[in-house]
Design a protein around this motif. Structure first.
Motif, short mmCIF file in Angstrom:
data_model
loop_
_atom_site.label_atom_id
_atom_site.label_comp_id
_atom_site.label_asym_id
_atom_site.label_seq_id
_atom_site.Cartn_x
_atom_site.Cartn_y
_atom_site.Cartn_z
N TYR A 31 -60.40 0.98 22.10
CA TYR A 31 -60.88 0.78 23.47
C TYR A 31 -59.74 0.42 24.42
CZ TYR A 31 -65.83 1.10 22.26
OH TYR A 31 -67.06 1.56 21.88
N ASN A 32 -58.78 -0.34 23.94
CA ASN A 32 -57.63 -0.67 24.78
C ASN A 32 -56.84 0.58 25.13
OD1 ASN A 32 -55.72 -2.59 26.02
ND2 ASN A 32 -54.36 -1.92 24.38
N LYS A 33 -56.69 1.48 24.14
CA LYS A 33 -55.95 2.73 24.37
C LYS A 33 -56.72 3.63 25.34
CE LYS A 33 -52.66 5.74 23.55
NZ LYS A 33 -51.26 5.51 23.99
N VAL A 34 -58.04 3.71 25.17
CA VAL A 34 -58.85 4.52 26.08
C VAL A 34 -58.72 4.00 27.51
CG1 VAL A 34 -61.23 5.10 26.75
CG2 VAL A 34 -60.53 5.29 24.36
N TYR A 35 -58.75 2.69 27.66
CA TYR A 35 -58.61 2.10 28.99
C TYR A 35 -57.26 2.47 29.61
CZ TYR A 35 -58.31 -1.36 32.72
OH TYR A 35 -58.17 -1.98 33.94
N ARG A 36 -56.20 2.39 28.82
CA ARG A 36 -54.86 2.73 29.32
C ARG A 36 -54.76 4.20 29.67
NH1 ARG A 36 -51.19 0.72 24.60
NH2 ARG A 36 -49.61 1.83 25.80
N ILE A 37 -55.35 5.06 28.82
CA ILE A 37 -55.31 6.50 29.09
C ILE A 37 -56.08 6.84 30.36
CG2 ILE A 37 -56.11 8.76 28.26
CD1 ILE A 37 -55.52 7.80 25.41
N GLU A 38 -57.28 6.28 30.49
CA GLU A 38 -58.13 6.60 31.63
C GLU A 38 -57.54 6.09 32.95
OE1 GLU A 38 -61.02 8.30 31.93
OE2 GLU A 38 -61.10 8.88 29.82
N THR A 39 -56.94 4.91 32.91
CA THR A 39 -56.42 4.33 34.15
C THR A 39 -55.10 4.95 34.60
OG1 THR A 39 -55.44 2.54 32.82
CG2 THR A 39 -57.55 2.09 33.90
N THR A 40 -54.46 5.72 33.73
CA THR A 40 -53.21 6.38 34.13
C THR A 40 -53.38 7.89 34.29
OG1 THR A 40 -52.52 6.51 31.79
CG2 THR A 40 -51.70 4.65 33.09
N CYS A 41 -54.63 8.38 34.16
CA CYS A 41 -54.88 9.81 34.34
C CYS A 41 -54.63 10.19 35.80
CB CYS A 41 -56.32 10.12 33.94
SG CYS A 41 -56.73 11.89 34.04
N PRO A 42 -53.80 11.19 36.07
CA PRO A 42 -53.40 11.49 37.45
C PRO A 42 -54.50 12.11 38.32
CG PRO A 42 -52.50 13.11 35.94
CD PRO A 42 -53.13 12.06 35.09
N VAL A 43 -55.39 12.91 37.70
CA VAL A 43 -56.44 13.60 38.47
C VAL A 43 -57.73 13.61 37.66
CG1 VAL A 43 -54.91 15.09 39.82
CG2 VAL A 43 -55.61 15.79 37.52
N SER A 44 -58.81 14.11 38.28
CA SER A 44 -60.10 14.11 37.59
C SER A 44 -60.47 15.46 36.98
CB SER A 44 -61.21 13.68 38.55
OG SER A 44 -61.26 14.55 39.66
N ASN A 45 -59.70 16.50 37.28
CA ASN A 45 -59.96 17.82 36.68
C ASN A 45 -58.76 18.73 36.96
OD1 ASN A 45 -60.32 18.90 39.40
ND2 ASN A 45 -62.36 17.97 39.35
N GLY A 46 -58.88 20.00 36.54
CA GLY A 46 -57.82 20.96 36.80
C GLY A 46 -56.77 21.02 35.72
N LYS A 47 -55.73 21.82 35.96
CA LYS A 47 -54.68 22.05 34.97
C LYS A 47 -53.91 20.78 34.64
CE LYS A 47 -53.91 26.97 35.94
NZ LYS A 47 -52.91 28.01 36.36
N MET A 48 -53.64 19.97 35.66
CA MET A 48 -52.90 18.73 35.41
C MET A 48 -53.70 17.79 34.51
SD MET A 48 -51.26 16.04 38.16
CE MET A 48 -50.23 17.31 38.88
N TYR A 49 -55.01 17.76 34.72
CA TYR A 49 -55.92 16.95 33.90
C TYR A 49 -55.86 17.42 32.45
CZ TYR A 49 -60.51 15.13 32.34
OH TYR A 49 -61.54 14.51 31.66
N TYR A 50 -55.98 18.72 32.25
CA TYR A 50 -55.94 19.29 30.90
C TYR A 50 -54.59 19.02 30.24
CZ TYR A 50 -55.94 22.79 27.18
OH TYR A 50 -55.84 23.42 25.97
N SER A 51 -53.53 19.19 31.01
CA SER A 51 -52.18 18.98 30.48
C SER A 51 -51.98 17.52 30.07
CB SER A 51 -51.14 19.38 31.52
OG SER A 51 -49.83 19.11 31.06
N TYR A 52 -52.52 16.60 30.86
CA TYR A 52 -52.37 15.17 30.58
C TYR A 52 -53.03 14.81 29.25
CZ TYR A 52 -53.22 10.13 30.98
OH TYR A 52 -53.29 8.77 30.75
N PHE A 53 -54.27 15.24 29.05
CA PHE A 53 -54.98 14.89 27.82
C PHE A 53 -54.46 15.67 26.62
CE2 PHE A 53 -58.05 13.09 30.82
CZ PHE A 53 -58.27 11.87 30.22
#
Length: 281
Positions: free
Chosen positions: A77-99
């Motif tokens: 859960y701590n990792k999910v929180y860190r990943i979600e709070t640093t995600c640059p956008v909510s969709n699109g190519k950058m979103y896919y690239s980030y995850f």
């Protein structure tokens, strides 16, 4: 030990279900669960260090099953929180690239630190013959060249291998979470918004009950001769009943560690069908 840890895993599951049912953002869920698990781990540590264990069996069970569940989900859960709070956008190519990058990092960590170890093979095989070495305190062998984290752990509340078990649990949960992020075409939330043909059909039992049914059908291989995966089967049910099931793997992991019957809904179905049959006799 005066305090029983038998209900701790169930308590964690109930907390997860309660938070999930409140329709909070994933960021909020992860944050709240992180705080809850951190407090729980602190409370459990206090009990263990003050009261100890009644015998070796209780100690082994605690460090193999109970503590890794708490710590593993805390890491997750701590990792999910860190990943979600640093995600640059909510969709699109950058979103896919980030995850996709997050998933690549997880796979690299798995290869470098987990899957090639003797302990991982021992744990994955379900062996228990060395549990008295791996899950009892005071048995750390520094000649094995262990990870440097071993020097930071509290020897009164860790065997080191309980930490490794927790990492395995956390990585499994993170893998499932990241897969759902990089497959937007299979995102049930998106599909459900577009589906209008089944508005009058809806699921009236719990989400966990439906997930139990989905896994049972998958395990039995009764859909498409067992050639389609669990996620596609679940997607069909989510579209039909217009209900998002969330993290399937996480929910299934909770099922496997239930107290009492692990197939409560299937047991209920069997009883209901037999009672229905008896009405015609």
């Amino acid at each position: 030990m005066k305090y029983s840890f038998q209900n701790i895993i169930l308590e964690i599951h109930n907390k997860e279900d309660k938070i999930s049912s409140q329709s909070k953002r994933l960021i909020d869920e992860a944050y709240e669960m992180t705080l809850y698990l951190q407090d729980l781990l602190f409370s459990v540590k206090k009990i263990v260090t003050e009261e100890g264990f009644k015998d070796d069996e209780e100690e082994i069970h605690f460090f193999r099953i109970i503590k890794p569940q708490i710590l593993g989900k805390l890491i997750y859960y701590n990792k999910v929180y860190r990943i979600e709070t640093t995600c640059p956008v909510s969709n699109g190519k950058m979103y896919y690239s980030y995850f996709s990058g997050q998933l690549a990092n997880l796979k690299r960590e798995y290869i470098d630190h987990i899957c090639n170890s003797d302990f991982y093979r021992y744990y994955r095989s379900g062996r228990t013959d060395r549990d008295d070495i791996f899950f009892k305190r005071g048995n750390i062998n520094y000649h094995d060249g262990l990870n440097s984290i071993v020097f930071e752990i509290d020897p009164t509340f860790s065997t080191f291998f309980d930490y490794k078990t927790a990492r395995i649990i956390a990585n499994e949960l993170l893998y499932s979470y990241l897969l759902t992020k990089i497959n937007p075409d299979e995102d049930p939330d998106v599909i459900l918004q577009k589906s209008e043909s089944s508005k009058d059909i809806f699921w009236t039992e719990s989400k966990n009950a439906l997930i139990e049914l989905v896994y049972a059908l998958h395990a039995a291989g009764v859909i498409s001769h067992g050639k389609i995966g669990i996620r596609k089967i679940s997607l069909m049910f989510q579209i039909l009943f217009r209900i998002p099931l969330g993290d399937l793997h996480h929910a299934f992991h909770r099922m496997k560690t239930r107290t009492g019957s692990r197939t409560a809904f299937l047991d209920q179905l069997k009883t209901s069908l037999e009672e229905y049959m008896d009405k015609d006799l």
